[in-house]
Design a protein around this motif. Sequence first.
Motif, PDB file in Angstrom:
ATOM      1  N   LEU A   9       0.833  -1.204   0.000  1.00 45.22           N
ATOM      2  CA  LEU A   9       0.000   0.000   0.000  1.00 45.22           C
ATOM      3  C   LEU A   9       0.870   1.258   0.000  1.00 45.22           C
ATOM      4  N   SER A  10       0.317   2.346  -0.527  1.00 44.45           N
ATOM      5  CA  SER A  10       1.033   3.620  -0.495  1.00 44.45           C
ATOM      6  C   SER A  10       1.063   4.143   0.941  1.00 44.45           C
ATOM      7  N   GLY A  11       1.914   5.125   1.189  1.00 40.26           N
ATOM      8  CA  GLY A  11       2.033   5.693   2.524  1.00 40.26           C
ATOM      9  C   GLY A  11       0.696   6.233   3.038  1.00 40.26           C
ATOM     10  N   GLY A  12      -0.045   6.887   2.153  1.00 39.73           N
ATOM     11  CA  GLY A  12      -1.328   7.452   2.547  1.00 39.73           C
ATOM     12  C   GLY A  12      -2.327   6.367   2.925  1.00 39.73           C
ATOM     13  N   MET A  13      -2.317   5.279   2.140  1.00 38.49           N
ATOM     14  CA  MET A  13      -3.231   4.183   2.452  1.00 38.49           C
ATOM     15  C   MET A  13      -2.848   3.537   3.779  1.00 38.49           C
ATOM     16  N   GLN A  14      -1.547   3.420   4.026  1.00 39.00           N
ATOM     17  CA  GLN A  14      -1.108   2.852   5.303  1.00 39.00           C
ATOM     18  C   GLN A  14      -1.592   3.719   6.461  1.00 39.00           C
ATOM     19  N   GLN A  15      -1.514   5.034   6.275  1.00 35.28           N
ATOM     20  CA  GLN A  15      -1.942   5.936   7.333  1.00 35.28           C
ATOM     21  C   GLN A  15      -3.440   5.790   7.581  1.00 35.28           C
ATOM     22  N   ARG A  16      -4.189   5.620   6.485  1.00 33.71           N
ATOM     23  CA  ARG A  16      -5.630   5.413   6.641  1.00 33.71           C
ATOM     24  C   ARG A  16      -5.907   4.121   7.387  1.00 33.71           C
ATOM     25  N   ALA A  17      -5.101   3.086   7.071  1.00 28.07           N
ATOM     26  CA  ALA A  17      -5.276   1.809   7.775  1.00 28.07           C
ATOM     27  C   ALA A  17      -5.023   1.994   9.271  1.00 28.07           C
ATOM     28  N   SER A  18      -4.033   2.833   9.592  1.00 23.79           N
ATOM     29  CA  SER A  18      -3.733   3.020  11.019  1.00 23.79           C
ATOM     30  C   SER A  18      -4.850   3.805  11.712  1.00 23.79           C
ATOM     31  N   ILE A  19      -5.525   4.658  10.944  1.00 19.62           N
ATOM     32  CA  ILE A  19      -6.687   5.345  11.520  1.00 19.62           C
ATOM     33  C   ILE A  19      -7.824   4.344  11.746  1.00 19.62           C
ATOM     34  N   ALA A  20      -8.017   3.470  10.751  1.00  7.93           N
ATOM     35  CA  ALA A  20      -9.051   2.439  10.900  1.00  7.93           C
ATOM     36  C   ALA A  20      -8.780   1.594  12.144  1.00  7.93           C
TER      37      ALA A  20
END
Lengths: 330, 264
Positions: free
Chosen positions: B144-155
Motif C-alpha cells: 500500500l502507499s504511505g497514505g493508504m497505510q496511514q488510513r489503515a492506522s486510523i481504521a
Amino acid sequence: MTSVTEIAAPGAGAGRTGLRAWRWVRLRVLPILAVVLGIVVVWYTACVPMNVKETLTFAERAGAEVEPASPAERRDMGRVALVLANPGQLGGSFALDRPRLPAPHQVVAELWETTVETRPTSKRSLVYHGWVTLSATLLGFGIGTALGVLLAVGIVHDRAMDMSVLPWAIASQTIPILAIAPMIIVVLNSIGLQGLIPKALISAYLSFFPVVVSMVAGLRSPAASQMDLMHTYSATGGQVFRKLRLPASVPYLFAALKVGIAASLIGAIVGELPTGASEGLGARLLAGSYYGQTVQIWSALFAAAILAAAMVGLIGLIERLTLRRMGFGR
Amino acid sequence: MKDTRAAEAVIEAKGLDLVFQTGDGPVQALKDVNLAIGQGEFVSFIGPSGCGKTTLLRVIAALETPSAGRMTVNGMTPDEARRARAYGYVFQAAGLYPWRTIGGNVRLPLEIMGYPKSEQAERVKRVLELVDLAGFEKKFPWQLSGGMQQRASIARALAFDADILLMDEPFGALDEIVRDRLNEELLALWERTGKTIAFVTHSIPEAVYLSTRIVVMSPRPGRITDVIESPLPKERPLEIRDTPEFIEIAHRVREGLRAGHGYD
Ligand SMILES: Nc1ncnc2c1ncn2[C@@H]1O[C@H](COP(=O)(O)OP(=O)(O)OP(=O)(O)O)[C@@H](O)[C@H]1O
Ligand SMILES: [Mg+2]
C-alpha cells in the motif's frame, strides 16, 4: 523492468525472457562454475607433488626408470624436486590405491559407489552412515533450537536471567568442543546412555548458542513505537509476546537456524570420533585415517559437506516461503 | 481565560510539567500546561517542531508520566483510562505490523481486547470501508502507499469504541488532495460518532478547518501560548476555507505562532 528497455525493444517479449535467463546464468551460474573449475584445477595440480613418492614407487615396481633409483634417497628429497626429476613417470598420480591426496574423480567414484551402487542398509553404504549422523544431527538440532528459544524467551522476560544466562552461554562456547565431547560421551556412557543421545547432546550444545543470541535480538527487535501501540491497548505481557515479539523474531530465527544446523552436524560428527564408533560419517573419517584410506576420508568429508549444504538449503527454502507468507517478502 | 467547560471536561491538565532526563542534561518538554477538553470537542494542537505536541498527547495516553501537575482523562488517571479503553491513538508514523495484512492490523486491538471472532470480522470490514480501504483487507502493508497505510492506522484506532481519539499528525505525510479528502471524512466521522478528538498538526488550514478549538504551542520550554475558539459552524464544506471568517481565524493562529516563536 525499466521503461527504457521497453521503448528500445518494442514487442520483444521472448527476447526479454531469453535475456533474463542469460543474465541469471551470467550472474549466478558462471561465477559458481568458475570457482569450482578453479578448485578442481588446483586440486589436480596438487595431487602430483602430494602423491609423487607413491607414484614413483609404483612406477618403479612396474619396471620404469626412476630418478633417483634408491627409495631411501627419494624419501629424503623434496616432492617438487622429485616431480621435476621425473616428469615422464607421473602418469599414475591420479590412480593410486592409497594416495596421499586422492584426485577429484576418485572421490566422486567412491561417493557414487558407496551411495548409489551399495544397498543403503549395508555397512559399506555412505547413505547408511550418513543417516546415522543425520539422525543425531536432527535430534540435537531440535533440542538445541528448543533450548535456545526457551533461554531467549527467559532472557527477554526476566531481568535476572538477562544478567546471568548469556555470559554462561558465551563461556560454554569458548571451551573447545573436542575437549569436552569425550567427557560428555564418557559421563553419559557411565549412566547407560550411548549411541544417538550423547551425539545429539553434543549437537545441541553447539547449536543452541546461535539460536539464543539471534532470538534475543529478534525478540527485542520491535521498535519503541510498536511497543507503544501494544501499550495503548493495555496488552498483557503474553499478548505482546505472541502478537509482536514472536512474529518480529521470525527472520532472526531463520538466520540462526542456518548456522545452528551446520553446527549440529559438526557436533554429531565430533561426537562420533572419541568413541571409536563404527557407524556414522565421523566413524568413517576415523576408520579411514586408521587404515590410510584417504579416498574414504575425503568421500566422508564430501558427504558431510553435501549434507550440510542440503540442510542449509532446505532451511533457506522454508525461510523464503515462510517470510513470503508472513508478508515480510518483497 | 476562564474555562467554563471544566465541569464536563474529559481531558484535563493542571499545571503539567514534563522534564526528560537526557544524556546532555534535562529537557523541559512541557511547562505549566493547563487545558480542559470537553466532551465531543475537536481540539487541534499546533506549533513548531519540538514544542511538545507529541509529548502532551503521550501524557494523555499514559505513555509518558508528567514530572509535576495532574492529568485526568474521564475523571481517572491516564493509566486507568487506558485500561478502561478510553482512547484510540493514531501515531505520527503509521506503524503497521509488516507481518499482518491490513485486515490483520486493524483486527489487532480487537484480538487483544477479546472481541468475539464474528464481531471482529464485522468491525474490520466496517472501519476499512470508513477509511475507503474496503478492497485491501488481504494486502500487506508494503503493498500500500504511505497514505493508504496511514488510513489503515486510523481504521485501527477506530475499530474499537473509544470515546477519545488521539491523533498525532495523521495526515502529515500525505499530499494536499488526499489530505483534503481525509479531513472531510474525519469531520464527517467526528460528527457521526460524537467522539472527542485531540489532533496534532503542523498545518494552519487543517487546524482551522477541523477544530472547534485550536491550541497554539511554542517551544523551549513547550507551553501553551494561545487558545483560539473557532466560530465556524459544525457543518463545514471544503469551500469554507475561502470565507472571511476562516481566513480571519487562520490569521490569528499565524499571529499566535509568530508571537510564540519570538521572530520579531
Ligand atoms: N523520549 C525522549 N527523551 C528525551 N527527550 C525527548 C523525548 N521525547 C521528546 N523529547 C524532547 O521533547 C521535546 C518535545 O518533543 P515532541 O516530540 O513532543 O515535539 P513535537 O512538538 O511533537 O515535535 P514534531 O512536530 O517535530 O513532532 C523535544 O525537544 C524533544 O527533543
Ligand atoms: Mg511530534
